[in-house]
Design an enzyme around this catalytic site. Structure first.
Site, PDB file in Angstrom:
ATOM      1  CE  LYS A 128      28.405   4.119   2.118  1.00 28.01           C
ATOM      2  NZ  LYS A 128      28.176   5.053   3.256  1.00 28.01           N
ATOM      3  CB  CYS A 153      11.499   5.976   5.268  1.00 23.93           C
ATOM      4  SG  CYS A 153      11.240   4.270   5.771  1.00 23.93           S
TER       5      CYS A 153
HETATM    6  P1  NDP Z   1      21.332   9.277   2.010  1.00 27.97           P
HETATM    7  O1  NDP Z   1      20.626   9.010   0.740  1.00 27.97           O
HETATM    8  O2  NDP Z   1      22.144  10.490   2.130  1.00 27.97           O
HETATM    9  O3  NDP Z   1      22.316   8.076   2.365  1.00 27.97           O
HETATM   10  C1  NDP Z   1      21.926   6.722   2.343  1.00 27.97           C
HETATM   11  C2  NDP Z   1      23.159   5.873   2.100  1.00 27.97           C
HETATM   12  O4  NDP Z   1      23.640   6.165   0.793  1.00 27.97           O
HETATM   13  C3  NDP Z   1      24.314   6.172   3.053  1.00 27.97           C
HETATM   14  O5  NDP Z   1      25.052   4.983   3.270  1.00 27.97           O
HETATM   15  C4  NDP Z   1      25.123   7.173   2.264  1.00 27.97           C
HETATM   16  O6  NDP Z   1      26.461   7.284   2.682  1.00 27.97           O
HETATM   17  C5  NDP Z   1      24.994   6.582   0.873  1.00 27.97           C
HETATM   18  N1  NDP Z   1      25.257   7.515  -0.214  1.00 27.97           N
HETATM   19  C6  NDP Z   1      25.173   8.873  -0.209  1.00 27.97           C
HETATM   20  N2  NDP Z   1      25.527   9.370  -1.420  1.00 27.97           N
HETATM   21  C7  NDP Z   1      25.828   8.308  -2.207  1.00 27.97           C
HETATM   22  C8  NDP Z   1      26.241   8.164  -3.556  1.00 27.97           C
HETATM   23  N3  NDP Z   1      26.429   9.203  -4.353  1.00 27.97           N
HETATM   24  N4  NDP Z   1      26.436   6.913  -4.042  1.00 27.97           N
HETATM   25  C9  NDP Z   1      26.249   5.844  -3.258  1.00 27.97           C
HETATM   26  N5  NDP Z   1      25.879   5.907  -1.967  1.00 27.97           N
HETATM   27  C10 NDP Z   1      25.655   7.128  -1.442  1.00 27.97           C
HETATM   28  O7  NDP Z   1      20.252   9.171   3.150  1.00 27.97           O
HETATM   29  P2  NDP Z   1      20.487   9.302   4.716  1.00 27.97           P
HETATM   30  O8  NDP Z   1      21.575   8.432   5.200  1.00 27.97           O
HETATM   31  O9  NDP Z   1      20.532  10.746   5.011  1.00 27.97           O
HETATM   32  O10 NDP Z   1      19.157   8.626   5.269  1.00 27.97           O
HETATM   33  C11 NDP Z   1      17.993   9.336   5.436  1.00 27.97           C
HETATM   34  C12 NDP Z   1      17.110   9.165   4.240  1.00 27.97           C
HETATM   35  O11 NDP Z   1      16.821   7.799   4.015  1.00 27.97           O
HETATM   36  C13 NDP Z   1      15.795   9.849   4.458  1.00 27.97           C
HETATM   37  O12 NDP Z   1      15.498  10.674   3.369  1.00 27.97           O
HETATM   38  C14 NDP Z   1      14.787   8.703   4.544  1.00 27.97           C
HETATM   39  O13 NDP Z   1      13.539   8.979   4.062  1.00 27.97           O
HETATM   40  C15 NDP Z   1      15.420   7.620   3.787  1.00 27.97           C
HETATM   41  N6  NDP Z   1      15.023   6.334   4.328  1.00 27.97           N
HETATM   42  C16 NDP Z   1      14.164   5.566   3.625  1.00 27.97           C
HETATM   43  C17 NDP Z   1      13.731   4.367   4.123  1.00 27.97           C
HETATM   44  C18 NDP Z   1      12.816   3.491   3.346  1.00 27.97           C
HETATM   45  O14 NDP Z   1      12.700   2.326   3.659  1.00 27.97           O
HETATM   46  N7  NDP Z   1      12.134   3.978   2.343  1.00 27.97           N
HETATM   47  C19 NDP Z   1      14.160   3.885   5.442  1.00 27.97           C
HETATM   48  C20 NDP Z   1      15.078   4.770   6.079  1.00 27.97           C
HETATM   49  C21 NDP Z   1      15.491   5.954   5.537  1.00 27.97           C
HETATM   50  P3  NDP Z   1      26.824   8.456   3.731  1.00 27.97           P
HETATM   51  O15 NDP Z   1      26.233   8.049   5.019  1.00 27.97           O
HETATM   52  O16 NDP Z   1      28.283   8.520   3.766  1.00 27.97           O
HETATM   53  O17 NDP Z   1      26.212   9.715   3.168  1.00 27.97           O
END
Ligand code: NDP
Length: 495
Positions: free
Chosen positions: A178, A287
């Protein structure tokens, strides 16, 4: 791709319309042009995708495929990614606004993820355990888990998906992905390439849509063996709770607020470039962003001058242009979040040394100026919370002891940078920093060969390297009695 402007789910090796009949739009954040419509997935679509993945997992043609053959398929997928690299890089830049030259770099490295796990595929095996009873053979086997769910964010869709997909397939699992709703296109293309590479229809499935709908339904699916997630710490916590209650595993790569520490003996021009790379590359939407800089008081002014001078001259604009250095933020909400944090910082007493304003980048898009905040300390929200944008907080320190305490005073533990020419200090800092990755005299170096793990609220489990294979397999212990002798005493344990 099924259609240039309307993207369907990719389930069981074919394009599948969403059960709801609904679609959502994806917008180029630099120009606000609508790029495509993608299927809005829900629980019914997830049901189909997990069923397709389960069917392949149970099919002897996949289950009994030799591990060496699995490796060949991964290698072929790596080759196909290399052949399609330019298209994929352009697609990703249009979708999330990252610089084309950065995406070209990521795409050039991406086949390595598949080549690395291709080489590992036939090196996954158990052990023979010489227990004390020599008439009983005990061995272990490493088995695939089943259907793995992969949920990924928008900032590096292909790379972050590949960190999960390559080892999951290498270990013999099947996968339902997803992607973030902001970046569906390249992940769909990746699944199509996996089919072309020879993976069976249904080994790699993609359901596009929103986190609260498709994402949540995937997490909640009863046939899922594991979730591998990259995203925010808040969503990660929800996923950890859901998977723990069903006793299935999760690998979580979450947020960060990484310190970049510049000592008085550092090569200052390089350190300043490392600071700029750490926070302004990818407009800070990584991140691992080095969003907190600690500079030794004796070099604080000079470092600040170098960094803010470079920040002021960063070329903002079209991410497709090779000369551009800073593209837009990925979507409007992200731009507003960054702007909100800078305003919050001002309210907390921070001084904006440079930047501090939203701009349309001359293209009408969601840009934000490279921003340097001073007069800040560890008690402020702009220093404690992840902003995920081009906003740097710079603080002075006096002693090594003090900077270790300040750097570790955070709920996160993803990465850290150290700039010093003192070898002994470099090792001391690497040992004392509470972060899963420590870079010395460099920043943002990464390889699929090198395991990485977030400490504290930055994650659970390991991605990359051989270690991540443990996350995609389960261990079975098999005992075989080779003796025909009668059992003398059934009431004592054998060993
Ligand atoms: P989110 O946590 O909002 O979303 C990540 C993914 O999870 C998206 O596909 C999102 O869908 C999905 N998602 C959101 N809510 C749910 C749920 N309740 N159940 C299942 N899936 C869900 O993060 P962002 O997309 O905003 O990404 C940015 C964040 O990711 C930052 O905080 C960053 O630090 C972190 N990150 C961490 C990395 C690492 O390697 N540690 C690398 C890159 C980013 P949707 O897009 O529809 O919301």
């Amino acid at each position: 791709m099924s259609d240039l402007t309307t993207l369907q789910h990719f389930i069981g090796g074919t394009w599948v319309e969403p059960a709801s009949g609904e679609y959502f739009e994806s917008t180029n954040p630099a120009t606000l042009e609508v790029l495509y419509r993608a299927a809005r997935g829900n629980a019914a679509d997830i049901e189909k995708a997990v069923a397709a993945a389960r069917k392949v997992f149970e099919d002897p043609r996949w289950r009994d495929l030799s591990q060496t053959r699995r490796g060949h398929l991964l290698r072929r997928l790596g080759d196909l990614i290399a052949e399609n690299a330019e298209d994929l890089a352009r697609m990703e830049t249009q979708d999330n606004g990252k610089l084309l030259r950065e995406m070209r770099g990521q795409l050039a490295a991406l086949p390595e993820y598949y080549y690395y796990y291709a080489g590992l595929a036939d090196k996954i095996h158990g052990d023979f355990i010489p227990t004390s009873d020599r008439q009983v053979l005990n061995y272990t086997a490493r088995e695939p888990l089943g259907v793995v769910g992969a949920i990924t964010p928008w900032n590096s869709p292909l790379t972050l998906t590949s960190s999960k997909l390559a080892p999951a397939l290498c270990a013999g699992n099947t996968v339902v992905i997803k992607p973030s709703e902001y970046t569906s296109a390249t992940v769909l293309k990746l699944a199509e390439l996996a089919l072309e590479a020879g993976f069976p229809s249904g080994a790699v499935n993609v359901v596009t849509g929103f986190g609260a709908e498709a994402g949540q339904a995937l997490v909640d699916h009863r046939d899922l063996a594991k979730i591998s997630f990259t995203g925010s710490t808040a969503t990660g916590a929800r996923i950890a709770a859901a998977t723990a209650s069903r006793f299935i595993g999760s690998t979580l790569e979450l947020g960060g607020k990484s310190p970049n520490i510049v000592f008085e003996d550092a090569n200052l021009p390089n350190a300043a470039m490392g600071v700029v790379a750490g926070i302004f590359a990818a407009a800070g939407q990584t991140c691992i962003a080095g969003s907190r800089v600690f500079a030794h008081r004796s070099v604080y002014d000079e470092l600040l001058e170098r960094v803010s001078e470079r920040a002021r001259t960063i070329r903002i604009g079209d991410p497709m242009d090779e000369k551009t250095e800073l593209g837009p933020l990925a979507f409007e909400g992200q731009r507003d979040k960054v702007a909100g944090y800078v305003d919050l910082g001002r309210g907390e007493g921070a001084r904006v040394l440079t930047g501090g304003r939203a701009t349309d980048g001359g293209l009408g898009g969601w840009f934000y100026e490279p921003t340097v905040l001073v007069d800040v300390d560890n008690s402020m929200r702009v220093v404690r919370e992840e902003i995920f944008g081009p906003v740097l907080a710079v603080m002075p320190f006096d002693t090594e002891e003090e900077v270790v305490r300040l750097a570790n005073d955070t709920e996160y533990g993803l990465a850290a940078g150290v700039w010093t020419t003192n070898l002994a200090r470099a090792h001391r800092m690497a040992a004392r920093l509470d972060a899963g990755t420590v870079w010395v005299n460099t920043y943002r170096a990464m390889s699929p060969m090198s395991p990485r793990q977030g400490f504290k609220t930055s994650g659970v489990g390991v991605e990359h390297g051989t270690e991540t294979i443990l996350e995609y397999t389960r261990l079975k212990s098999v005992w075989i009695n080779t003796s025909e002798e009668p059992v003398a005493d059934p009431f004592t344990m054998r060993s």
